[in-house]
Scaffold this motif. Structure first.
Motif, PDB file in Angstrom:
ATOM      1  N   ASP A 121      42.414  47.774  34.336  1.00  0.00           N
ATOM      2  CA  ASP A 121      43.714  47.440  34.929  1.00  0.00           C
ATOM      3  C   ASP A 121      43.545  47.344  36.436  1.00  0.00           C
ATOM      4  OD1 ASP A 121      43.802  50.011  35.991  1.00  0.00           O
ATOM      5  OD2 ASP A 121      45.228  50.771  34.518  1.00  0.00           O
ATOM      6  N   ARG A 122      44.637  47.165  37.161  1.00  0.00           N
ATOM      7  CA  ARG A 122      44.488  46.906  38.607  1.00  0.00           C
ATOM      8  C   ARG A 122      43.908  48.092  39.349  1.00  0.00           C
ATOM      9  NH1 ARG A 122      50.230  47.723  38.324  1.00  0.00           N
ATOM     10  NH2 ARG A 122      51.072  49.151  39.895  1.00  0.00           N
ATOM     11  N   SER A 123      43.947  49.254  38.726  1.00  0.00           N
ATOM     12  CA  SER A 123      43.463  50.445  39.443  1.00  0.00           C
ATOM     13  C   SER A 123      42.017  50.784  39.106  1.00  0.00           C
ATOM     14  CB  SER A 123      44.371  51.634  39.132  1.00  0.00           C
ATOM     15  OG  SER A 123      44.115  52.124  37.831  1.00  0.00           O
ATOM     16  N   GLN A 156      42.976  27.837  32.099  1.00  0.00           N
ATOM     17  CA  GLN A 156      41.837  28.741  31.954  1.00  0.00           C
ATOM     18  C   GLN A 156      42.268  30.212  31.946  1.00  0.00           C
ATOM     19  OE1 GLN A 156      39.028  28.734  35.292  1.00  0.00           O
ATOM     20  NE2 GLN A 156      37.751  27.469  33.985  1.00  0.00           N
ATOM     21  N   ALA A 157      43.194  30.545  32.830  1.00  0.00           N
ATOM     22  CA  ALA A 157      43.654  31.931  32.912  1.00  0.00           C
ATOM     23  C   ALA A 157      44.241  32.378  31.569  1.00  0.00           C
ATOM     24  CB  ALA A 157      44.687  32.080  34.020  1.00  0.00           C
ATOM     25  N   PHE A 158      44.967  31.471  30.912  1.00  0.00           N
ATOM     26  CA  PHE A 158      45.653  31.833  29.669  1.00  0.00           C
ATOM     27  C   PHE A 158      44.701  31.815  28.477  1.00  0.00           C
ATOM     28  CE2 PHE A 158      48.486  29.999  32.750  1.00  0.00           C
ATOM     29  CZ  PHE A 158      49.403  31.023  32.898  1.00  0.00           C
ATOM     30  N   GLN A 216      50.172  32.932  39.456  1.00  0.00           N
ATOM     31  CA  GLN A 216      50.046  33.337  38.053  1.00  0.00           C
ATOM     32  C   GLN A 216      48.586  33.670  37.709  1.00  0.00           C
ATOM     33  OE1 GLN A 216      52.753  29.873  36.438  1.00  0.00           O
ATOM     34  NE2 GLN A 216      52.525  31.409  34.846  1.00  0.00           N
ATOM     35  N   MET A 217      47.676  32.774  38.118  1.00  0.00           N
ATOM     36  CA  MET A 217      46.256  33.026  37.846  1.00  0.00           C
ATOM     37  C   MET A 217      45.824  34.376  38.426  1.00  0.00           C
ATOM     38  SD  MET A 217      45.267  29.107  38.768  1.00  0.00           S
ATOM     39  CE  MET A 217      43.496  28.949  38.709  1.00  0.00           C
ATOM     40  N   MET A 218      46.333  34.705  39.597  1.00  0.00           N
ATOM     41  CA  MET A 218      45.912  35.942  40.262  1.00  0.00           C
ATOM     42  C   MET A 218      46.573  37.181  39.660  1.00  0.00           C
ATOM     43  SD  MET A 218      43.549  34.873  42.090  1.00  0.00           S
ATOM     44  CE  MET A 218      43.047  36.214  43.154  1.00  0.00           C
ATOM     45  N   VAL A 219      47.643  36.996  38.865  1.00  0.00           N
ATOM     46  CA  VAL A 219      48.160  38.124  38.083  1.00  0.00           C
ATOM     47  C   VAL A 219      47.072  38.610  37.131  1.00  0.00           C
ATOM     48  CG1 VAL A 219      49.750  38.703  36.187  1.00  0.00           C
ATOM     49  CG2 VAL A 219      50.616  37.621  38.272  1.00  0.00           C
ATOM     50  N   GLY A 220      46.242  37.672  36.676  1.00  0.00           N
ATOM     51  CA  GLY A 220      45.109  38.046  35.820  1.00  0.00           C
ATOM     52  C   GLY A 220      44.062  38.888  36.543  1.00  0.00           C
ATOM     53  N   VAL A 221      44.135  38.923  37.851  1.00  0.00           N
ATOM     54  CA  VAL A 221      43.153  39.664  38.652  1.00  0.00           C
ATOM     55  C   VAL A 221      43.750  40.972  39.183  1.00  0.00           C
ATOM     56  CG1 VAL A 221      41.673  39.572  40.700  1.00  0.00           C
ATOM     57  CG2 VAL A 221      42.025  37.508  39.309  1.00  0.00           C
ATOM     58  N   PHE A 222      44.890  40.865  39.866  1.00  0.00           N
ATOM     59  CA  PHE A 222      45.472  42.015  40.564  1.00  0.00           C
ATOM     60  C   PHE A 222      46.773  42.526  39.937  1.00  0.00           C
ATOM     61  CE2 PHE A 222      43.076  39.762  43.955  1.00  0.00           C
ATOM     62  CZ  PHE A 222      42.168  40.770  44.248  1.00  0.00           C
ATOM     63  N   GLU A 223      47.237  41.876  38.881  1.00  0.00           N
ATOM     64  CA  GLU A 223      48.479  42.216  38.181  1.00  0.00           C
ATOM     65  C   GLU A 223      49.728  41.929  39.001  1.00  0.00           C
ATOM     66  OE1 GLU A 223      48.644  46.134  36.528  1.00  0.00           O
ATOM     67  OE2 GLU A 223      46.541  46.081  35.870  1.00  0.00           O
ATOM     68  N   ARG A 224      49.706  42.309  40.287  1.00  0.00           N
ATOM     69  CA  ARG A 224      50.889  42.167  41.140  1.00  0.00           C
ATOM     70  C   ARG A 224      50.432  41.522  42.443  1.00  0.00           C
ATOM     71  NH1 ARG A 224      54.990  46.854  40.966  1.00  0.00           N
ATOM     72  NH2 ARG A 224      55.502  46.573  38.775  1.00  0.00           N
ATOM     73  N   VAL A 229      39.103  33.305  36.388  1.00  0.00           N
ATOM     74  CA  VAL A 229      38.525  34.393  35.598  1.00  0.00           C
ATOM     75  C   VAL A 229      37.492  35.165  36.416  1.00  0.00           C
ATOM     76  CG1 VAL A 229      37.371  34.962  33.422  1.00  0.00           C
ATOM     77  CG2 VAL A 229      38.957  33.031  33.533  1.00  0.00           C
ATOM     78  N   ALA A 230      36.697  34.456  37.220  1.00  0.00           N
ATOM     79  CA  ALA A 230      35.628  35.117  37.979  1.00  0.00           C
ATOM     80  C   ALA A 230      36.173  36.202  38.908  1.00  0.00           C
ATOM     81  CB  ALA A 230      34.834  34.083  38.778  1.00  0.00           C
ATOM     82  N   TRP A 231      37.360  35.960  39.499  1.00  0.00           N
ATOM     83  CA  TRP A 231      37.919  36.959  40.422  1.00  0.00           C
ATOM     84  C   TRP A 231      38.308  38.245  39.707  1.00  0.00           C
ATOM     85  CZ3 TRP A 231      37.242  37.233  45.400  1.00  0.00           C
ATOM     86  CH2 TRP A 231      37.001  36.061  46.135  1.00  0.00           C
ATOM     87  N   ARG A 232      38.335  38.223  38.358  1.00  0.00           N
ATOM     88  CA  ARG A 232      38.670  39.449  37.633  1.00  0.00           C
ATOM     89  C   ARG A 232      37.542  40.476  37.678  1.00  0.00           C
ATOM     90  NH1 ARG A 232      41.399  37.181  31.980  1.00  0.00           N
ATOM     91  NH2 ARG A 232      42.963  35.824  32.988  1.00  0.00           N
ATOM     92  N   HIS A 233      36.344  40.027  37.982  1.00  0.00           N
ATOM     93  CA  HIS A 233      35.231  40.971  38.030  1.00  0.00           C
ATOM     94  C   HIS A 233      35.508  42.036  39.098  1.00  0.00           C
ATOM     95  CE1 HIS A 233      31.284  42.685  38.768  1.00  0.00           C
ATOM     96  NE2 HIS A 233      30.941  42.234  37.570  1.00  0.00           N
ATOM     97  N   PRO A 234      35.331  43.315  38.764  1.00  0.00           N
ATOM     98  CA  PRO A 234      35.707  44.377  39.720  1.00  0.00           C
ATOM     99  C   PRO A 234      35.089  44.203  41.098  1.00  0.00           C
ATOM    100  CG  PRO A 234      35.297  45.337  37.571  1.00  0.00           C
ATOM    101  CD  PRO A 234      34.923  43.876  37.458  1.00  0.00           C
ATOM    102  N   ARG A 235      33.860  43.736  41.168  1.00  0.00           N
ATOM    103  CA  ARG A 235      33.259  43.592  42.486  1.00  0.00           C
ATOM    104  C   ARG A 235      33.867  42.413  43.246  1.00  0.00           C
ATOM    105  NH1 ARG A 235      26.798  44.045  43.305  1.00  0.00           N
ATOM    106  NH2 ARG A 235      27.203  46.026  42.279  1.00  0.00           N
TER     107      ARG A 235
END
Lengths: 428, 428
Positions: free
Chosen positions: A39-41, B384-386, B191-199, A121-127
């Motif tokens: 999650d975000r944390s 892609q995000a979805f 929206q895409m960045m909600v997939g990364v940082f949620e908020r 999707v790539a920005w989801r990686h924690p680093r």
């Protein structure tokens, strides 16, 4: 039941609680499946032993969004010191398609073009996420520091009638059937607003139709701009810049220590004053031709090494750049108009900031434009400010992506821009 | 001698000090000239009796920038309770040309087009300056409130390959020889960045090629955007929006009380929850045709009056807007897809914010685009995000200039935009 962030699980031992996030990784062993939820944390470990729940998990691919209700259980080997046991899993999205990016690995291993193609999707990686958090905290620090120095935030137009710096490298826009251009910088507007608020700053996009394909140029980037009046010369600007950089680093320490640890940031110390060397001396120091009008990247690198050795500083201000290489609004050096009251700030041997003192007399603008064979007409609404009294002033601009790239010590500013734009790339 | 701001003069009685600023006004009487100097903190009165200095002042027009050294002298009739006497005046710019704007008057009296043509100077008027200070404090409050709610700032590209909302009203850019467009909103990216940082939130320019010539539309404006994941529905978004609006007003109270007094701002109270009415009921309340798919400005005005009378609230959320009038990414109302989980927030009878819950399932996007006869291809990098797991989410956007215009109760958002852009105006 109210959601708990994974970072808040420690301290809730033996309670049942709910986390929500993405399936970061599943590891199926003989009698147990370990589920890592992101999650975000951060990341939380879930221990799944119930056969039906393990089967359910087999059908939910990585990146599926889930809600997990479970019991918080101490486990010193779990990343957070706690894990969730006896879980009930509810998917919040359909099973996600697999991604080639393998986000669960310690670092993204895909090539940069693939990472950029799959930015969402790539920005989801924690680093990766940590890299942007460093940028976001820097932005916050920039603003906080300038607000504390009594600067007013402005927001100025990006659609403009003419170019700021020169006719080259501007994007043309079809503006209701006539041509407009995308602003290369808020330069003219921030100067005009010095006439209103004395001290102004802006954070926002600027646009350069750079035909170059390099690791340090983009067609669009976030520029951190400041401008202030009632200065003596460019050294007053450098003093404000020093405080701004110190403020950005303070904010990073205050709010982004976890992100910096993850992203491997080594923070510089900021000296009380930036060491300053004249452009002329800089050329001599690197053994360049004294007739050179700019510093080559290799020169900058060597000056960076020199500043570290000589002053123990990651920063070095080079002042006095030749007039031939600076825009028409640059204030000449008193007594020798070959040089200017302008500077570049090098950070670890790379140009990070450009700034200086500007002309503030209408007559000086008239002469400077005439000397370049330019007419006054395209600048009429800008020159209005000088027609009606402007104080001595100057300012600077920091490229956010360059700053972050230097902090992270990555080679390409595409790695520190959320969705970079260049000669070839317009998506995502 | 160090410069003192005019607002800091009181308390320095009988000392000699220096102020710097613009000649705001000169009043020449028989034996004395009163000089009003304007700096970023306010206005200071200087009393000039020395004949040579009075003559010097005769040659320096209003808006000339000056340095004044003088003695701080108590005078209860002076605006600050003190004035400078025995002044020595040094010009910091050449004598300024006179402006038709008469900045010394209590309010600008020139027509709006003249004010806009001379923006660089018109914004110097203290009341105009206060208007922008209200905008700047609102921006600060927006960010502070979202940071406190654990949102991450993002900066997303303004040069995009396709349009966000529809094919209409986009500006086309010549992007290295191929067409690109200016982003109408950061919608897809947030929206895409909600997939990364949620908020996430973003403050920045958006571009609309609005062919309308109205008091509430501009071709470029600053949009305050937020988006958050893990919501139940749009009402969770409304709850965050309520906190954001309250945070903006808190920051205005904290840091902009003088500006608000000068600009004549009457702050609204924010209820614990915004009152909510369904679009269907809103139509009935104003006696409109139940088949209407949008609210006319007159309807909004009457709903604003109703909300004030019924709930004592300057704010009213209208939820459930017809699907036909909302973008394809809008989540339908559960059980009745004629309506949507979206809302407009009316502030004093004018639409201020649009928001709602978005689709988060790839399949729903496929169906929504197919139903509108659109292909998936142009949306590939967004979708892609979805494809890779997105939580239920939603968000909102506030137009900064509209917000400020409503606070200031001015009729035209050009009055709350530093350098507005419209069908006819591309300068200054």
């Amino acid at each position: 039941m109210q959601r708990t962030l994974s970072a808040a699980l420690a301290g809730q031992e033996s309670q049942r609680t709910v986390i929500e996030g993405w399936i970061h990784r599943r590891r199926r062993l003989a009698g147990v499946t370990f589920l890592i939820v992101r999650d975000r944390s951060g990341l939380a470990q879930v221990v799944v032993t119930d056969p039906a729940t393990r089967e359910q998990l087999d059908r939910l691919g990585e990146e599926t969004v889930v809600r997990v209700e479970g019991r918080v259980t101490a486990n010193l080997r779990a990343p957070l010191g706690v894990e969730l046991t006896e879980p009930m899993i509810t998917p919040l999205s359909s099973p996600a398609e697999p991604t080639v990016l393998e986000l669960w690995r310690p670092a993204l291993e895909a090539s940069l073009p693939i990472q950029l193609d799959q930015g969402a999707v790539a920005w989801r990686h924690p680093r990766q996420r940590a890299c942007w958090q460093v940028a976001a905290a820097s932005l916050r620090g920039f603003r906080l520091s300038l607000e504390a120095q009594d600067f007013t935030e402005i927001q100025t137009p990006k659609l403009v009638a003419g170019s700021t710096e020169s006719g080259a490298n501007v994007f043309e826009v079809d503006y209701f059937g006539r041509p407009a251009y995308l602003a290369q910088s808020p330069q003219f507007y921030k100067q005009m607003m010095v006439g209103v608020f004395e001290r102004v700053y802006e954070t926002g996009p600027v646009f350069r139709a750079e035909p170059h394909d390099t690791v340090r140029h983009l067609a669009e980037y976030v520029s951190l701009d400041a401008e202030l009046g009632f200065i003596t010369d460019h050294r007053d600007v450098l003093a404000v810049l020093r405080n701004v950089i110190a403020g950005m680093l303070d904010e990073l320490r205050r709010s982004a220590s976890a992100a910096m640890a993850l992203a491997g940031v080594r923070l510089p110390e900021v000296p009380e004053q930036f060491p300053i060397v004249h452009f002329r001396e800089a050329l001599a120091l690197v053994g360049a031709d004294p007739e050179e009008t700019d510093l080559a990247p290799e020169h900058e690198r060597r000056l960076g090494v020199w500043a570290r050795e000589r002053f123990g500083s990651d920063f070095l201000a080079v002042e006095g750049y030749p007039a031939a290489k600076r825009p028409f609004y640059t204030q000449p050096e008193p007594g020798d108009a070959r040089w200017t009251n302008s500077f570049d700030l090098l950070f670890r041997g790379l140009e990070l900031v450009t700034g200086g003192q500007r002309l503030h007399e209408l007559g000086d603008y008239e002469r400077a434009l005439a000397a370049r064979g330019e007419s006054m007409a395209p600048y009429a609404s800008y020159l209005q400010a000088f027609r009606h009294g402007m104080p001595p002033h100057g300012g600077f601009a920091i490229g956010l992506a360059r700053w972050t790239a230097r902090l992270l010590e990555v080679d390409n500013i595409r790695r520190t821009t959320l969705f970079p734009r260049d000669l070839h790339r317009l998506a995502p």
